[in-house]
Design an enzyme around this catalytic site. Structure first.
Site, short mmCIF file in Angstrom:
data_model
loop_
_atom_site.label_atom_id
_atom_site.label_comp_id
_atom_site.label_asym_id
_atom_site.label_seq_id
_atom_site.Cartn_x
_atom_site.Cartn_y
_atom_site.Cartn_z
N SER A 1 -48.57 45.21 -108.26
CA SER A 1 -48.19 45.93 -107.06
C SER A 1 -48.82 45.26 -105.83
O SER A 1 -48.56 44.09 -105.58
CB SER A 1 -48.59 47.40 -107.19
OG SER A 1 -47.94 48.21 -106.26
N ASP B 1 -37.87 50.89 -110.29
CA ASP B 1 -39.14 51.00 -109.57
C ASP B 1 -38.91 51.46 -108.12
O ASP B 1 -38.30 50.74 -107.34
CB ASP B 1 -39.83 49.63 -109.58
CG ASP B 1 -41.25 49.68 -109.06
OD1 ASP B 1 -41.64 50.69 -108.44
OD2 ASP B 1 -41.99 48.70 -109.30
N HIS C 1 -42.13 51.29 -112.11
CA HIS C 1 -43.39 50.69 -111.69
C HIS C 1 -44.42 50.65 -112.81
O HIS C 1 -45.25 49.74 -112.86
CB HIS C 1 -43.94 51.48 -110.50
CG HIS C 1 -44.90 50.72 -109.64
ND1 HIS C 1 -44.52 49.61 -108.91
CD2 HIS C 1 -46.22 50.91 -109.38
CE1 HIS C 1 -45.57 49.15 -108.24
NE2 HIS C 1 -46.61 49.92 -108.51
#
Length: 735
Positions: free
Chosen positions: A568, A654, A689
């Site tokens: 991320s 995501d 995610h």
């Protein structure tokens, strides 16, 4: 079997993404994006149903997946060996320490080969006579009731992830949130515990965040808007249709997200509105859940506060009035506004307050100083403080306050890089601690076989950057060892010096594992965070490079033998340091990497953009923010140079880092890099995610990452007997 990179067969040419330039003018600068077409016009629909992805985009992503599969195919036997290794360090049958609540103990367990948690309870009567240090039965306590069987719920679903799982105050009902796509849009369900019948029509499109009223007759929950932002709080009489829910609070600012919580006493429902720098809280008495919410204190830009209650006062942790590292105040419940705040724990620069819990007779706070955490307990009768700390060079602490308010028992969890999680019950009155559970590592793990160190690297401006590292006692510290260097450095999130059983598959093969506690986290106080955001964001990347150089200078590794690893915002860190210092790295892992920062932060229709302007800046309206972000944005700064082997991972569902960010980045890297090193993109076509769901399925991804890294250093094994895999990619195929 032979060393992985010796005479290894390679797949054909990788797929090539067609260039379709799109240009725009921003602040007098012409930005050209050759791969903007990879963003599907209907990405919101595709996030919830990946089959709706545009055919051209799906074909390119699938071609990249096929190329990755073909490249990794000779390592398939080795990957399965890694999966078995990783799994051998996980207790197949495992049970958490039971948490008391009224007449019940609540706990979570896993069955053998079970992928998902089983939520259980058992009556305290008949189980209270178990010695506190007795191991938990693998099949649970006597007279166990299964509240929610995750394995059974997951059966037949392509994706399965749970949000909140909360029992009602009267112990009759269970509310739980279920995500079936990986998009983090949850459906709420409520079941009668005794009959297992659903007593509430399912509530769709929620955040997975929910709370019960005191009488167990009202649910509070939050929903997502069309831009996938948590913006509204609702209450619903149990059993009513979702469309009859009453709106309690709607956030008008798209930069603020909302959530619901309760105080430890359960007396108040809390409604939070917050971005990354500012917060505001409203309360509703849980006994009168249909009352209008009351504001504690109106928001002030740059100021945060969190709320507990001690019966007479609200107790707040806040950075108001210049308390950069936070202080604690109390304010009357009837008149909570700022003018009534009274300081009860002073601000101490460099001692960052992290969390606080109000029990009936004790106040507990978590704090961090010198990058190490501790727990401080205040006896409310005597006013005396005492701290719980440990002597290790690096360790992690966490509070698990449980359900009860009138108790002298505090539960906390300790771990260190070479010490599996230990769960303690601590008597806050007598100061005695009882070890309730030590995490089992079934494969014969010996903590004494590993060395844990806390180092400090000197950053370019003189800042001392903490580094936590672990290696095997037999690993030579002479510059020959490869090193996986993990980093994050954003949102004030601190990287805990915690235990991870997975990383020993690298460490036992001669790797050093290091964590760089770079600016952007809060390891060294709030200023450590402030000096790694907005205009100071480049410090995050220069800190990471300084850590890498320090590890080289001290013999823990060498240039070209370090592997940056981040996910991320940590993936952004990886992308930035690859551009800035490609000579340092021998391979790189970018997991759901936030690499297209400039374009994303200029697009206020994306879920996280307005809430994240306080973190990165608003390049759409602010020329200084535009120039700062453009200077480090990984996608903008790809250049014609040699890059190390790179593995990037993405997910179509995501909502946090949209799939096209890593896809565009990889496409641009392919077009510019001057080396022949592997560049792989793995896109999960039905996950988000968090990657693959299930505790054992997730190991497949870890094994892929580790096999890729070990292959880069000739520490993997491949077999020519493994299938080469399908090779549907024709040479020079353009998508």
């Amino acid at each position: 079997m032979t060393d992985a990179r010796i005479d290894r067969p390679r797949p054909s040419q990788p797929p090539v993404a067609r260039r379709r330039p799109v240009s725009e003018q921003r602040h007098g600068v012409t930005l050209v994006d050759d791969y903007a077409w990879l963003r599907d016009e209907h990405w919101r629909e595709a996030m919830h149903d990946p089959s709706l992805l545009h055919a051209d985009i799906a074909a390119y992503l699938q071609a990249e997946n096929d190329y990755t599969d073909a490249h990794m195919a000779p390592l398939s036997s080795f990957r399965q060996r890694l999966v078995a290794e990783l799994r051998a360090r996980i207790a197949e049958r495992d049970t958490s320490v039971p948490t008391p609540d009224g007449d019940w103990y609540y706990y979570v367990r896993f069955r053998e080969a079970g992928q998902h948690p089983i939520f259980c309870r058992a009556p305290r009567a008949g189980n209270d006579d178990r010695p506190a240090d007795a191991p938990m039965p693998e099949d649970g306590l006597d007279n166990e009731q299964i509240l929610l069987d995750g394995d059974a719920e997951a059966r037949g679903r392509a994706y399965f992830s749970l949000g909140a799982v909360n029992h009602s105050r009267d112990h009759r009902l269970l509310a739980f949130a279920l995500d079936e796509r990986g998009s983090e849009a949850f459906t709420l369900h409520v079941r009668d515990i005794e009959t297992q019948r659903e007593v509430q029509p399912p509530i769709p499109n929620t955040t997975g965040n929910l709370m019960w009223s005191a009488d167990s007759a009202t649910l509070f929950f939050t929903t997502l808007d069309d831009n996938h932002r948590p913006c509204k709080v609702w209450r619903l009489a149990l059993g009513d249709a979702p469309e009859s829910a009453e709106l309690v609070y709607a956030e008008a600012d798209p930069g603020f997200f909302v959530s619901v919580d309760t105080t430890q006493s359960d007396r108040f429902i809390l409604i939070h509105a917050h971005d990354h720098a500012t917060s505001e809280t409203r309360v509703i008495d849980s006994a009168t859940p249909w009352d209008a919410p009351r504001l504690i204190a109106e928001r002030v830009e740059g100021q945060e506060y969190s709320v507990e209650d001690d019966g007479e006062y609200f107790v707040l942790m806040t950075n108001a009035d210049g308390a950069e590292d936070f202080k604690m105040v109390r304010t009357p419940i009837a008149t909570p506004a700022r003018e009534h705040w009274q300081t009860i724990v002073e601000h101490v620069p460099g001692r960052l307050l992290l969390d606080h819990v109000e029990f009936a007779g004790f106040r507990v706070r978590m704090e961090r100083a010198d990058a190490l955490p501790r727990i401080v307990i205040t006896d409310k009768t005597s006013g005396e403080d005492h701290a719980i700390r440990f002597d290790a060079e690096a360790y992690s602490l966490g509070i698990a306050p449980g359900y009860e308010h009138d108790t002298s028992t505090l539960r906390f969890i300790y771990s260190a890089p070479n010490t599996p999680d230990e769960t303690y019950d601590y008597d806050m009155a007598t100061r005695e601690r009882q070890l309730r559970k030590r995490r089992a590592v079934p494969s014969g793990f010996d903590p004494r076989a590993y060395v844990v160190r806390r180092l400090h690297a000197t950053a370019a401006d003189g800042a001392q950057v903490p580094v936590t590292l672990i290696h095997h006692v037999d690993t030579p510290i002479d510059g020959s060892a490869p090193c996986l260097l993990h980093g994050y450095g954003a949102y004030g999130i601190s990287e805990a010096a915690a235990f991870s059983s997975s990383r020993f598959s690298l460490i036992d093969r001669g790797f050093v594992h290091a964590t760089a506690h770079v600016r952007g986290g809060k390891e060294c106080g709030y200023r450590w965070y402030a000096n790694g955001k907005l205009v100071h964001k480049p410090n995050t990347f220069s800190d990471f490079i300084a850590v890498a150089e320090h590890l080289v200078a001290t013999g823990y590794s060498a240039a070209g033998r370090l592997v940056p690893h981040g996910g991320s915002a940590g993936g952004m860190l990886v992308g930035a340091v690859l551009n800035q210092r490609p000579d340092l790295w021998g391979a790189a892992i970018a997991d759901v990497p936030f690499v297209d920062v400039l374009n994303t932060m200029m697009d206020d229709s994306l879920p996280l953009t307005p809430p994240e302007w306080p973190e990165w800046g608003n390049p759409r309206d602010d020329v200084a923010a535009f120039e700062t972000i453009r200077s480090y944005c990984p996608y903008q700064n790809v250049q014609a140079q040699a890059y190390p082997p790179i593995l990037a991972i993405a997910g179509v569902s995501d909502p946090r880092v949209t799939y096209w960010e890593p896809a565009k980045w990889v496409a641009k890297l392919r077009a510019h890099k001057t080396d022949s090193n592997p560049l792989l993109l793995k896109t999960h076509m039905a996950a988000g995610h968090g990657g693959l769901p299930g505790r054992f399925t997730a190991l497949e991804e870890t094994a892929m990452i580790y096999a890729f890294v070990l292959d880069a250093f000739n520490k993997a094994q491949y077999s020519q007997d493994d299938e080469a895999g399908p090779d549907p990619i024709r040479a020079n195929e353009v998508y």
